[in-house]
Design a protein around this motif. Sequence first.
Motif, mmCIF file in Angstrom:
data_model
loop_
_atom_site.group_PDB
_atom_site.id
_atom_site.type_symbol
_atom_site.label_atom_id
_atom_site.label_comp_id
_atom_site.label_asym_id
_atom_site.label_seq_id
_atom_site.Cartn_x
_atom_site.Cartn_y
_atom_site.Cartn_z
ATOM 1 N N TYR A 168 0.813 -1.211 0.000
ATOM 2 C CA TYR A 168 0.000 0.000 0.000
ATOM 3 C C TYR A 168 0.852 1.269 0.000
ATOM 4 O O TYR A 168 0.309 2.367 0.000
ATOM 5 N N LYS A 169 2.169 1.123 0.061
ATOM 6 C CA LYS A 169 3.043 2.294 0.141
ATOM 7 C C LYS A 169 3.083 2.973 -1.221
ATOM 8 O O LYS A 169 3.857 2.596 -2.113
ATOM 9 N N SER A 170 2.277 4.005 -1.362
ATOM 10 C CA SER A 170 2.067 4.625 -2.670
ATOM 11 C C SER A 170 2.883 5.895 -2.859
ATOM 12 O O SER A 170 2.638 6.653 -3.799
ATOM 13 N N ALA A 171 3.857 6.143 -1.974
ATOM 14 C CA ALA A 171 4.607 7.397 -2.025
ATOM 15 C C ALA A 171 5.251 7.652 -3.380
ATOM 16 O O ALA A 171 5.285 8.788 -3.858
ATOM 17 N N ALA A 172 5.772 6.611 -4.011
ATOM 18 C CA ALA A 172 6.478 6.798 -5.278
ATOM 19 C C ALA A 172 5.549 6.751 -6.485
ATOM 20 O O ALA A 172 5.973 7.057 -7.601
ATOM 21 N N GLU A 173 4.280 6.383 -6.271
ATOM 22 C CA GLU A 173 3.367 6.224 -7.405
ATOM 23 C C GLU A 173 3.161 7.513 -8.187
ATOM 24 O O GLU A 173 2.981 7.477 -9.408
ATOM 25 N N ILE A 174 3.191 8.656 -7.523
ATOM 26 C CA ILE A 174 2.949 9.910 -8.238
ATOM 27 C C ILE A 174 4.076 10.207 -9.231
ATOM 28 O O ILE A 174 3.904 11.018 -10.139
ATOM 29 N N PHE A 175 5.216 9.547 -9.056
ATOM 30 C CA PHE A 175 6.345 9.733 -9.970
ATOM 31 C C PHE A 175 6.474 8.603 -10.989
ATOM 32 O O PHE A 175 7.169 8.757 -12.002
ATOM 33 N N THR A 176 5.827 7.470 -10.725
ATOM 34 C CA THR A 176 6.061 6.286 -11.553
ATOM 35 C C THR A 176 4.814 5.760 -12.257
ATOM 36 O O THR A 176 4.927 4.882 -13.123
ATOM 37 N N ARG A 177 3.610 6.251 -11.894
ATOM 38 C CA ARG A 177 2.372 5.757 -12.502
ATOM 39 C C ARG A 177 1.573 6.928 -13.065
ATOM 40 O O ARG A 177 1.871 8.105 -12.793
ATOM 41 N N THR A 178 0.517 6.609 -13.780
ATOM 42 C CA THR A 178 -0.392 7.636 -14.306
ATOM 43 C C THR A 178 -1.770 7.547 -13.671
ATOM 44 O O THR A 178 -2.658 8.343 -13.999
ATOM 45 N N GLU A 179 -1.958 6.582 -12.790
ATOM 46 C CA GLU A 179 -3.223 6.438 -12.063
ATOM 47 C C GLU A 179 -2.969 5.620 -10.808
ATOM 48 O O GLU A 179 -1.899 5.038 -10.635
ATOM 49 N N MET A 180 -3.963 5.585 -9.926
ATOM 50 C CA MET A 180 -3.798 4.853 -8.673
ATOM 51 C C MET A 180 -3.702 3.354 -8.919
ATOM 52 O O MET A 180 -4.408 2.809 -9.782
ATOM 53 N N SER A 181 -2.856 2.710 -8.152
ATOM 54 C CA SER A 181 -2.847 1.252 -8.140
ATOM 55 C C SER A 181 -4.096 0.773 -7.402
ATOM 56 O O SER A 181 -4.774 1.543 -6.713
ATOM 57 N N ALA A 182 -4.405 -0.496 -7.537
ATOM 58 C CA ALA A 182 -5.595 -1.042 -6.879
ATOM 59 C C ALA A 182 -5.503 -0.885 -5.359
ATOM 60 O O ALA A 182 -6.485 -0.526 -4.697
ATOM 61 N N ALA A 183 -4.304 -1.136 -4.790
ATOM 62 C CA ALA A 183 -4.127 -1.007 -3.344
ATOM 63 C C ALA A 183 -4.272 0.444 -2.896
ATOM 64 O O ALA A 183 -4.905 0.737 -1.871
ATOM 65 N N HIS A 184 -3.697 1.364 -3.678
ATOM 66 C CA HIS A 184 -3.794 2.792 -3.369
ATOM 67 C C HIS A 184 -5.253 3.227 -3.383
ATOM 68 O O HIS A 184 -5.736 3.893 -2.454
ATOM 69 N N ARG A 185 -5.987 2.853 -4.402
ATOM 70 C CA ARG A 185 -7.397 3.232 -4.510
ATOM 71 C C ARG A 185 -8.215 2.646 -3.361
ATOM 72 O O ARG A 185 -9.098 3.321 -2.796
ATOM 73 N N GLU A 186 -7.936 1.414 -3.012
ATOM 74 C CA GLU A 186 -8.663 0.769 -1.908
ATOM 75 C C GLU A 186 -8.484 1.550 -0.608
ATOM 76 O O GLU A 186 -9.453 1.817 0.118
ATOM 77 N N ALA A 187 -7.235 1.932 -0.313
ATOM 78 C CA ALA A 187 -6.961 2.645 0.938
ATOM 79 C C ALA A 187 -7.612 4.024 0.955
ATOM 80 O O ALA A 187 -8.208 4.432 1.961
ATOM 81 N N ILE A 188 -7.529 4.762 -0.163
ATOM 82 C CA ILE A 188 -8.081 6.117 -0.202
ATOM 83 C C ILE A 188 -9.608 6.083 -0.202
ATOM 84 O O ILE A 188 -10.260 6.935 0.419
ATOM 85 N N GLN A 189 -10.213 5.097 -0.867
ATOM 86 C CA GLN A 189 -11.669 4.984 -0.836
ATOM 87 C C GLN A 189 -12.157 4.725 0.593
ATOM 88 O O GLN A 189 -13.176 5.294 1.030
ATOM 89 N N ALA A 190 -11.430 3.896 1.332
ATOM 90 C CA ALA A 190 -11.796 3.627 2.725
ATOM 91 C C ALA A 190 -11.701 4.893 3.563
ATOM 92 O O ALA A 190 -12.547 5.150 4.443
ATOM 93 N N ILE A 191 -10.685 5.723 3.309
ATOM 94 C CA ILE A 191 -10.531 6.976 4.054
ATOM 95 C C ILE A 191 -11.661 7.935 3.716
ATOM 96 O O ILE A 191 -12.227 8.588 4.608
ATOM 97 N N VAL A 192 -12.025 8.046 2.433
ATOM 98 C CA VAL A 192 -13.143 8.911 2.050
ATOM 99 C C VAL A 192 -14.414 8.462 2.756
ATOM 100 O O VAL A 192 -15.178 9.288 3.288
ATOM 101 N N ASN A 193 -14.665 7.157 2.785
ATOM 102 C CA ASN A 193 -15.853 6.633 3.459
ATOM 103 C C ASN A 193 -15.823 6.952 4.955
ATOM 104 O O ASN A 193 -16.826 7.400 5.532
ATOM 105 N N ASP A 194 -14.676 6.706 5.595
ATOM 106 C CA ASP A 194 -14.539 6.982 7.027
ATOM 107 C C ASP A 194 -14.740 8.462 7.321
ATOM 108 O O ASP A 194 -15.446 8.836 8.264
ATOM 109 N N LEU A 195 -14.074 9.304 6.536
ATOM 110 C CA LEU A 195 -14.126 10.736 6.786
ATOM 111 C C LEU A 195 -15.537 11.277 6.591
ATOM 112 O O LEU A 195 -16.020 12.085 7.413
#
Length: 553
Positions: A168-195
């Motif tokens: 889930y460590k997505s720190a480098a994704e903003i430099f190496t990908r063009t969209e969220m990985s599945a794990a990154h999206r899962e974690a952020i969706q859970a945070i949006v729901n919680d918040l």
Amino acid sequence: MVWRLWLGIRLALHYVGEVVQWLTGRKRPYAVVQLTLRGPLSEGPSSGFWSVRRPQSFFELVTTLQWAREDNRVKGVFVHCDQAELGWAQVLELQRSLLALRKAGKRVHVALGQATLAEYVVASAAEKIVLSPAGGLDIAGLSTEVWFLTRALEKLGIRPEFVQVGEYKSAAEIFTRTEMSAAHREAIQAIVNDLLRQLAEAVARGRGWTVEQAVEMIEGGPYDPESAVTAGLVDALADPVIAERELHQELELDSSLAIDFQTYNRRKSRALRPASWRFGGEHIAVVHVVGALFDGPAPPGAPVPPPVWLLRDLQQLAEDPRAKAVVLRVVSPGGSALWSDRLWQAATLVATRKPVVASCGDVAASGGYYLALAGRPLFAEASTLTGSIGVVAGKFVLRGLLEHLGIDTDRVARGKYTGLSSSSMHLTEEERALLQRNAERFYARFLELVSAARDLDTTAAREVARGRVWSGAAAAQNGLVDGLGGLEEALASAKLLAGWEPLEHVPVVHYPRPRPLWQTLAEQLRPERPIPLPPTTGVAGVWAWLPIPYKFR
């Protein structure tokens, strides 16, 4: 005997000053505190220029509202939210503070202009919410957007080369990908729901709705003034000046009994000063850890001090017998693995000699959470972004950029891994393997710390780690924090652990302490590398860092 004589002189001077203020009319009666929330609220110690109605720092705001709650002369508080920029942890604590004012029998009215969801959640604590007739409520659910820089770096000829530990460590994704990985999206969706759930619960408490009603209102916007009144989101439409006048009329008080926030803060500070003298210099130290943790002097105009200042202050606090307890206020996404560990070591040394309580603000993730582990108890708001127990390591290779600019490089080297420090050479397989081992070594240390500090077995610690970012509410459920709360709860806990009553007015000293001008200038002139945000040199390093500035709106 000398101490009593000195105390007597200070008391005499204090009361002489009080009499002079009364005689000169500078200490007139008050009943309504005026507060304007505009722009961001600093998480560091109060400093700099100030505006009469605006607090200088979030700590000052929370403390002053607590004083108003206990002040029998205060009958009401008028809050004008004027494009306030508040983090979600600040929002929840401020909303609780306003609800506590109402519970103490104070009238709380809030005036809104073109209000955001954050401002509305704060306003929901009020008995009466007034919206400007030309304003509106920019409330339309909750979302966040992540910018990916991969293609931009490609166009510049910059190649990011990173390894990571934790799926889930997505720190480098903003430099190496063009969209969220599945794990990154899962974690952020859970945070949006919680918040969203936490904000809906806060609004429901303030407005007397069910949580389901609050969710429906938050997702149903935006609202123009008329629809906001019809939906029951606000109570009336009026200009802030008129809204403040109506509060005075409801309280049957003259408008001359209004007092601006800063004047009230200064008067209460002076009034409480004699009581603080009986502590004989004993105090609670609040250490503000704000921003990314990277080495080097602060560049001109930097809003936060470098970690070396924090390190010195923590080392001094370990030796200071007058500091009876320490509150670590952590609002940091982490940074260098080395500096996260050095600050944790220093804070842990303090904890062997006196109580250390940790309070997590809007974000206390990765290296920020690593440092917060030195505190027990460890508090977080339900909306805090925390966890991110993982590691990234790597560098940016600038070869393409240098070629585009017509810059040639040549080098002489001895050693198998000298390419790690080169900004123009790609990582070899051996160098990448070495970085991976270093990252895994620090990750193992991180897991050991979490396991020991949070009383989790290795399996449980590994399960909640993996680089995943958690909301404070989820972190509490998973045992990563001791409880939900903010600065007020952390200070009350520190007082109790130091042997004082939670509501006692104990002196507080803030750190980092202001440096003399000569020392600041000397550190600025020192020929050292400035804080790398993000790191752009070719030197490969290991980071416990959450570089993505998630903005949930």
